[in-house]
Motif scaffolding. Sequence first.
Motif, PDB file in Angstrom:
ATOM      1  N   THR A 138      36.978  39.229  32.019  1.00 30.33           N
ATOM      2  CA  THR A 138      38.373  38.999  32.960  1.00 30.33           C
ATOM      3  C   THR A 138      38.541  40.765  33.154  1.00 30.33           C
ATOM      4  O   THR A 138      38.243  41.314  33.013  1.00 30.33           O
ATOM      5  CB  THR A 138      39.280  38.749  31.144  1.00 30.33           C
ATOM      6  OG1 THR A 138      38.728  37.705  30.858  1.00 30.33           O
ATOM      7  CG2 THR A 138      40.601  38.668  31.944  1.00 30.33           C
ATOM      8  N   HIS A 153      39.019  35.086  35.318  1.00 31.64           N
ATOM      9  CA  HIS A 153      38.087  34.599  33.554  1.00 31.64           C
ATOM     10  C   HIS A 153      37.542  34.094  33.717  1.00 31.64           C
ATOM     11  O   HIS A 153      36.576  32.512  34.338  1.00 31.64           O
ATOM     12  CB  HIS A 153      40.079  34.219  33.278  1.00 31.64           C
ATOM     13  CG  HIS A 153      39.630  34.545  32.037  1.00 31.64           C
ATOM     14  ND1 HIS A 153      39.267  34.406  30.912  1.00 31.64           N
ATOM     15  CD2 HIS A 153      40.125  32.676  31.946  1.00 31.64           C
ATOM     16  CE1 HIS A 153      39.506  34.236  29.846  1.00 31.64           C
ATOM     17  NE2 HIS A 153      40.033  32.516  29.978  1.00 31.64           N
ATOM     18  N   THR A 171      45.618  34.126  31.082  1.00 35.07           N
ATOM     19  CA  THR A 171      44.806  33.564  31.330  1.00 35.07           C
ATOM     20  C   THR A 171      44.831  32.552  29.868  1.00 35.07           C
ATOM     21  O   THR A 171      45.579  32.903  29.149  1.00 35.07           O
ATOM     22  CB  THR A 171      43.374  34.950  30.829  1.00 35.07           C
ATOM     23  OG1 THR A 171      43.413  35.374  30.112  1.00 35.07           O
ATOM     24  CG2 THR A 171      43.480  35.422  31.762  1.00 35.07           C
TER      25      THR A 171
END
Length: 278
Positions: A138, A153, A171
């Motif tokens: 990420t 991500h 995310t």
Amino acid sequence: MNRKPSPTFTPVRLAGCRASGATDAGRVRRENQDRFVIDPRARLIAVADGMGGHAFGARASALALERIAASLALAVDDIAAISSDASRDDDPDATVLDASLNATRVLAAALDDANATLYAINLREGIGTHRSMGTTVTGIWLPRAASVLFAFHVGDSRLYRCRDGALAQLTRDQTLLQRALETGDFECLPPRNLLLQALGPEPSITPEISAHAARPGDRFLLCSDGLHGEVSHCEIERVLAQTQPEHADAACRRLIELACEAGGKDNVTAVIACVDGG
């Protein structure tokens, strides 16, 4: 077991922000397979959580970040040149769109390259599917010509933004648990660490890539699941809301302490980027 305290990393300046990070093996595991990178040349900040057992996880996370940083470092100047040429056009909206699309393509290619590298090692070394070398990743990328930052991500590490004291998760966990929660299948919830995808185990990936405007004073947190699995949303919010840019390293260490105090069952990594002006 005795645990060495996480080391302090001097804050790094890049692209209108100051970033600090720390990582720790936690209270249970002997080896730390988490890695992070803050790379001013590539204008990259990222966290990776390796998987595949001893000798594989740390190798996967380190190699993935190395490949991504190398790809983006080569692309930084190219995107700036492309955007400079496009700025001569009559349509400023088209210029912004072209730069964003190009940045997205570059990021996708960098992630594909990292995935292909790890997958090739799995094949070449005969690493079985049940213990494939792989890693989550990420990160945020700040190409010089863009007016926004780009988040990317794969897996279940997370990116958060704290703005005006309020924490938002940017995310979505790519896990069986998250999918079950979203589909309303609450009868037999799977363990939270079963991933839908990661870099390395499969020949292709579908990364999540998104653009976000950064405002002065924003704080971005990138972390492995060893942090967000142990520390509540409210506790993370409280630490970030009180974080000053010059003390971001102390905030990283505090988040790791909270995770270890809560059990520290996994490796823990925290990276905080503070946008200038707040």
